[in-house]
Scaffold this motif. Sequence first.
Motif: not given
Length: 232
Positions: A74-83
Motif C-alpha cells: 500500500a505504501l509502494l502504491w501510494l509513492i508510485l501511483f500518486g506522482p
Amino acid sequence: MPEQANNFPPLPKFLKVKPCFYQNISEEIPAQHQQLVRRIFILWMIYSVTLCLNVIGCIALWAAGGSGTNFGLALLWLILFGPASYACWFRPIYKAFRADSSFNFMAFFFIFFLQLVIAIIQCLGLLNWGVCGWFITITVFHYNIAAGSVMLLTTLLFTLVTVLMALVLIKVHRLYRGSGGSVTRAREEWGDGTWKNAAARGGFNTVDQNAQGPSLPEYPASVPSYVDNRGW
C-alpha cells in the motif's frame, strides 16, 4: 510574456526541492474545456486521497491479523501511483487541450486505459495486493467488523474512482473523435516533431478568441472546438 515559474506541486519555500510543473487552467486551457480539465484534476486528487486512505485500511487489515505485506505494498502504491498518475495521464491531457496535441491525446488514452485497468483491480481487492477492495473487505467483515468498516471506506472510494475514470475516458474520447482527431494525426506529429513544439503546427480550426483566455507565445493562437452535444 516572461517565462512562468513552476507552481506545482505547491511546496514550502524553505525546501530546496522546487515545483516541477507550471499549471494554470484558467490561463492555459481554452474556456470551453476548463471545466472538464478541472474535473480530471479533481479526479486525480480523489485518487491520491484514496491511495492515502488505502494505507490506513491496510494498517487496519494488518491489526486484524492480515499480512504486513499489504501495508508495504500500500505504501509502494501510494509513492508510485500518486506522482506517476499526475505526470503520466493528467499532464498529457492538460497539454492535449492546451495545444491541441494529438500525440498527447493518444498518450492519455493509452496510459489512462491502463490506469483504469489498475483501478478495477484495486476495486476488486485481491488478496495480498496491498489494496482494500471488495473481496478482501467482505472477507475481513466475517471476523472483524471494526477493521472491515475502516476498509469499506477505501473500497467505496476505489469504486467511485473507477466509475469516474471510465466516464472521463468516454467523455474525452468523444470530444477528440468529434474534432476529427485520429491515430494518423498523432503519427504525423511524431514524425515531423511538432508534438514537441505546438507553435509550429498549423491547420487548427478557429474558435472565438474570447473563449480562449490569454494566449501564450509557445502555444497556437487558436485551438479546435471539440463538439459534444451530450451532457457530462
